[in-house]
Design a protein around this motif. Structure first.
Motif, PDB file in Angstrom:
ATOM      1  N   LYS A  16      42.485  46.016  37.219  1.00 14.91           N
ATOM      2  CA  LYS A  16      43.188  47.037  36.451  1.00 14.91           C
ATOM      3  C   LYS A  16      43.819  48.098  37.341  1.00 14.91           C
ATOM      4  O   LYS A  16      44.852  48.674  36.993  1.00 14.91           O
ATOM      5  N   TYR A  17      43.202  48.350  38.508  1.00 16.13           N
ATOM      6  CA  TYR A  17      43.593  49.517  39.287  1.00 16.13           C
ATOM      7  C   TYR A  17      44.165  49.223  40.668  1.00 16.13           C
ATOM      8  O   TYR A  17      44.658  50.142  41.326  1.00 16.13           O
ATOM      9  N   VAL A  18      44.097  47.986  41.129  1.00 18.33           N
ATOM     10  CA  VAL A  18      44.613  47.704  42.471  1.00 18.33           C
ATOM     11  C   VAL A  18      45.141  46.278  42.528  1.00 18.33           C
ATOM     12  O   VAL A  18      44.587  45.376  41.886  1.00 18.33           O
ATOM     13  N   PHE A  49      36.636  45.307  55.961  1.00 23.80           N
ATOM     14  CA  PHE A  49      37.646  45.968  56.783  1.00 23.80           C
ATOM     15  C   PHE A  49      39.009  45.834  56.112  1.00 23.80           C
ATOM     16  O   PHE A  49      39.517  44.735  55.922  1.00 23.80           O
ATOM     17  N   LEU A  50      39.590  46.977  55.733  1.00 23.47           N
ATOM     18  CA  LEU A  50      40.894  46.996  55.083  1.00 23.47           C
ATOM     19  C   LEU A  50      41.905  47.680  55.988  1.00 23.47           C
ATOM     20  O   LEU A  50      41.693  48.822  56.408  1.00 23.47           O
ATOM     21  N   VAL A  62      40.880  50.958  47.023  1.00 20.15           N
ATOM     22  CA  VAL A  62      39.728  50.054  47.058  1.00 20.15           C
ATOM     23  C   VAL A  62      38.457  50.842  47.360  1.00 20.15           C
ATOM     24  O   VAL A  62      37.408  50.627  46.733  1.00 20.15           O
ATOM     25  N   LEU A  63      38.528  51.771  48.315  1.00 10.49           N
ATOM     26  CA  LEU A  63      37.351  52.582  48.624  1.00 10.49           C
ATOM     27  C   LEU A  63      36.945  53.432  47.424  1.00 10.49           C
ATOM     28  O   LEU A  63      35.747  53.618  47.155  1.00 10.49           O
TER      29      LEU A  63
END
Length: 444
Positions: A16-18, A49-50, A62-63
């Motif tokens: 929904k958010y990313v 790791f992003l 994401v965090l």
């Protein structure tokens, strides 16, 4: 009424958010969040790791989502190594540490404190890891070992993360959303209220697994072993416990991540993508040999590609710079021969990178073109031949495929094409029809 599994609910919440780079990422992220609740059940806790080539690619989002769904999350923007270690050591269960802007930790100008923090991140990957610390005053100093084992997620802008950290990580190479990819606005208060029942259901499902999931060893996909197996073991174990489609999807995701093309560079150039797009527009092709791309980039007026780290850009250097954008060479047919080169479309093509990272462009920058007054090939402005596409070559035709330019420009635009060469126009953009005419001069 069918009850949704907590992992399915978590995946739905994230969607929904990313926008994540692939379906495999939507599998890995819920499993990683779930493993933080029972990290002690495993020998390792993989780092998440992003990174990305550009800001605004969804890393921080994401965090923020993990801050609502992982176990005892701690957002660490500027925390000292001592604060991180004492937070981990003082907790009954390992908390989840979320680092944003890790450029400051792993950058070229990283401080000694940042280097110490990097050591903690690497050491805390394995169960039982400790970090020695001095406690007490100058008259009574003792050394104690503090627990460093905890789940960690890292996010930064194409940061120079060392191999020691990357090899312990599941790597999300984030990308900007396309205009066609929509997500709901993220409002923390409403998202928190929405996800609270889901987080409770997740904990209720996963925490009782701790005693029986630890001794199990999930079957690994073919070729996944050693460090890669360590990284993925917690996620595959949870997928097996969830059942349904999760075991299959998790192993497909594991294979995709482990065998994905490796490597990225700090010197990622949006200018490089833009200049390459200019070349493909000028020459109206959908593929081009690597050697031609390099020579034409170097020939661009006032370009930086004639001096990259003290030497002209090479084919190897070009491939390295494009790797973070998932652009790769492939075998292409050019004028009856097969060579390594780049294509606009298809797997590893340029179109996806252009669409995600460049602004829409209806023309080319005049200032980037070689000097049109040249009448013969020179070292500074070599005359370049138009490359035929694979389809054209296979049909026996040498006509190029037009990319972003009309084959029959309107007469109204042909009439004023002389204005393009006016010296006072600088880097004005010209319509596609004018680009078509400019190329006639280039290839004459």
């Amino acid at each position: 009424m069918t009850v949704m599994h907590p992992l399915d609910g978590l995946e739905h919440f994230y969607r929904k958010y990313v926008v994540l780079p692939s379906e495999h990422h939507y599998v890995a992220l819920p499993l990683w969040a779930a493993h933080t609740y029972i990290a002690k059940a495993f020998d390792t806790t993989p780092r998440l790791f992003l990174d990305s080539a550009l800001p605004g690619s969804g890393k921080t989002r994401v965090l923020e989502l993990l801050d609502l769904t992982a176990f005892q999350p701690m957002m660490a923007f500027s925390a000292s190594p001592a604060a991180i270690i004492r937070t981990i050591a003082g907790a009954t269960e390992p908390p989840t540490i979320l680092f944003d802007e890790i450029d400051t930790i792993f950058g070229a100008k990283a401080s000694s404190q940042s280097q110490e923090l990097a050591a903690v991140i690497n050491a805390g990957y394995k169960s039982g890891a400790t970090v020695p610390k001095c406690v007490g005053n100058a008259q009574s100093m003792t050394v104690v070992k503090l627990d460093a084992f905890a789940p960690v997620a890292l996010a930064g802008l194409h940061s120079n993360v060392p191999e020691a950290t990357r090899s312990r990580s599941i790597h999300f190479r984030m990308q900007r959303r396309k205009q066609s990819e929509k997500v709901q606005p993220f409002r923390r208060r409403s998202a928190t209220a929405e996800v609270e029942p889901l987080v409770a259901a997740l904990a209720e499902w996963v925490v009782p697994l701790q005693d029986r999931i630890g001794p199990s060893w999930p079957e690994m996909p073919t070729g996944v072993d050693d460090r890669d197996a360590e990284v993925w073991e917690p996620l595959l174990a949870l997928a097996d416990a969830a059942g349904g489609e999760w075991p299959r999807r998790a192993r497909e995701a594991c294979t995709a991540f482990v065998f994905a093309p490796n490597g990225y560079s700090r010197a990622i150039g949006i200018d490089l993508l833009s200049d390459i797009r200019t070349l493909f527009q000028v020459h109206r092709v959908d593929q081009m040999k690597s050697a031609d791309v390099v020579s034409r980039l170097v020939a661009l007026t006032e370009s930086e590609w004639g001096n990259v780290d003290g030497a002209a850009l090479t084919q190897r250097g070009l491939a390295k710079l494009l790797r973070p954008f998932d652009v790769r060479t492939k075998s292409i047919k050019c004028q009856g021969s097969v060579a390594r080169g780049y294509a606009v479309f298809g797997d590893g093509g340029l179109h996806e990178a252009w669409e995600r990272n460049l602004e829409p462009d209806d023309g080319i920058a005049v200032a980037l073109l070689p000097d049109l007054s040249a009448t013969s090939a020179t070292a500074a402005t070599p005359q370049v031949e138009v490359v035929a596409s694979a389809d054209a070559s296979s049909s026996g035709s040498t006509a190029p495929v037009f990319v972003g330019a009309p084959q029959n420009p309107p007469a109204s635009e042909v009439a004023d094409v002389a204005d393009v060469a006016a010296p006072d126009e600088g880097a004005q953009y010209v319509p596609r029809a004018r680009a078509w005419l400019l190329d006639q001069e280039l290839s004459a």
